[in-house]
Design an enzyme around this catalytic site. Structure first.
Site, PDB file in Angstrom:
ATOM      1  N   GLY A  90       7.608  73.112   4.414  1.00  0.00           N
ATOM      2  CA  GLY A  90       6.389  74.060   5.386  1.00  0.00           C
ATOM      3  C   GLY A  90       6.648  74.081   6.879  1.00  0.00           C
ATOM      4  N   SER A 122      13.192  70.418   2.647  1.00  0.00           N
ATOM      5  CA  SER A 122      12.310  71.345   4.276  1.00  0.00           C
ATOM      6  C   SER A 122      12.433  70.294   4.884  1.00  0.00           C
ATOM      7  CB  SER A 122      11.724  72.725   3.429  1.00  0.00           C
ATOM      8  OG  SER A 122      12.213  72.867   4.346  1.00  0.00           O
ATOM      9  N   ALA A 123      10.714  70.557   5.633  1.00  0.00           N
ATOM     10  CA  ALA A 123      10.422  69.900   6.854  1.00  0.00           C
ATOM     11  C   ALA A 123      10.480  68.339   5.895  1.00  0.00           C
ATOM     12  CB  ALA A 123       8.856  70.618   6.942  1.00  0.00           C
ATOM     13  N   HIS A 159      17.964  73.958   4.737  1.00  0.00           N
ATOM     14  CA  HIS A 159      18.244  75.697   4.954  1.00  0.00           C
ATOM     15  C   HIS A 159      19.412  76.002   5.448  1.00  0.00           C
ATOM     16  CE1 HIS A 159      14.508  75.905   3.000  1.00  0.00           C
ATOM     17  NE2 HIS A 159      13.857  75.604   3.298  1.00  0.00           N
ATOM     18  N   GLU A 194      21.083  74.987   1.062  1.00  0.00           N
ATOM     19  CA  GLU A 194      20.356  75.074  -0.716  1.00  0.00           C
ATOM     20  C   GLU A 194      20.867  75.253  -1.827  1.00  0.00           C
ATOM     21  OE1 GLU A 194      18.557  79.239   0.077  1.00  0.00           O
ATOM     22  OE2 GLU A 194      17.082  78.415   1.649  1.00  0.00           O
TER      23      GLU A 194
END
Lengths: 235, 235
Positions: A90, A122-123, A159, A194
């Site tokens: 997020g 991700s985050a 990413h 990714e």
């Protein structure tokens, strides 16, 4: 002994949520009947409940139950008692703000360093580095600090996106942004494409997945690291 | 009377620095023999001197001399005495940090509101909004605040990039990032494509250039604004 998965993304193109990682997660969380989910990054502003429900549906496939940290009266106790922990993606600024606001940044770091299995995507991966300063996210909220968990001695760029040589867009490329970071900071940065993830077992850090990763170090040309590369000594 | 140009980018693909804007700048700075350049955003970590030199070479073409704010003993006096001011692009986090460190954020805002002609490109445009929270830049340094000049009553997203429908990349699109901003903030955001700029004359704000701009407002679908649109009432 540290046991951590640091994944570039939760989801690959045309795949289900966490689909490509599920075999690795089954082994990673094999001693967990339930895990604690930290939904603070709220992708697209999704509620903590909805985000946790989505994660629970996925982990049900490998027979692991999921409870969101927001469902506990005390976030600190929730982390201390967790069998395993997953921080979802997020917005990194929001995630870091909430970790500080709930007074669990340091506790989470210590708990994972002490051996509670951890998954970040991700985050949730960005915060595994020394700072969140190589996030791609917009600063939608103002966190009290950019310092993060420091589970590894470098920074992550999840990413990671290669430069599009055909592009006519004049905004900075990802590589240029990371080089700008290195004009003012010395921390190495690993660009994780990714489908790539880092497996941390104790002090051993290994690049997993089928893709190479791009390593940026201050005053050096970037290099490509093959899958199964050992990153244990990167700092 | 406010006299401001807020440009998405300094440079268009295959053009020289500020080339597409020079006719507008000639008129904008017509009463200025010299302008003050603020090089704090340091794209790629370039030095203040080198950045200022590059800008000076461009403005020489329209017979305007350029002096960098770092060349003055006192940054506040430099701003107060400037005939015109240009803040160049680079990293917005760095720019905002330096404006606060040199204690000129509020003074710069007041000076431009009082009528000193101002040009911003990229990061120098980002700071024209109420906050820098819709920048695309990496948080390479930690600024004391995200609040910026507030020369207009909304936020800017320079280098606005349309969603690539062919992309297999799973990172957030620009539109998704701005929508995330609106999950937690109510400030309107104007996505300015490269080649677009805002002309502010007193209280009148007009979209210039050949492209439409994309307007994002909380709880509303984004809309496209044609060139010459009047944005005076946007807040």
């Amino acid at each position: 002994m540290k046991k951590i998965i640091i994944a570039s993304t939760s989801t690959l193109h045309e795949q289900l949520y966490l689909e490509y990682l599920l075999p690795a997660l089954q082994s990673h969380f094999k001693n967990c009947k339930s895990i604690l989910f930290i939904p603070y990054a709220r992708p697209g502003g999704i509620s903590h409940d909805k985000y946790t429900q989505k994660v629970a549906e996925t982990f049900q496939v490998i027979n692991i139950s999921v409870k969101g940290i927001h469902e506990f009266e005390n976030a600190e106790t929730a982390i201390k008692n967790a069998e395993g922990i997953f921080t979802g993606g997020g917005n990194t600024f929001l995630l870091v703000s909430q970790l500080y606001k709930n007074n669990v940044m340091q506790l989470l770091s210590q708990t994972v360093k002490n051996g509670t299995p951890y998954l970040g995507t991700s985050a949730g991966s960005n915060i595994c580095g020394l700072s969140m300063q190589t996030t791609n996210d917009m600063p939608i909220v103002y966190p009290p600090s950019f310092q993060t968990l420091g589970l590894v001695s470098f920074n992550l760029n999840p990413h990671y996106l290669d430069t599009d040589l055909e592009s006519k867009h004049m905004g900075e490329t990802r590589e240029e942004r990371i080089e700008e970071f290195h004009a003012f900071n010395a921390i190495p940065v690993l660009g994780l494409r990714e489908g790539s993830w880092l497996e941390v077992k104790g002090e051993k850090i290994t690049l997993k997945g089928n893709l190479s990763a791009r390593l940026f170090q201050k005053n050096q040309l970037p290099t490509e690291l093959d899958p199964e590369s050992d990153l244990s000594n990167l700092k």
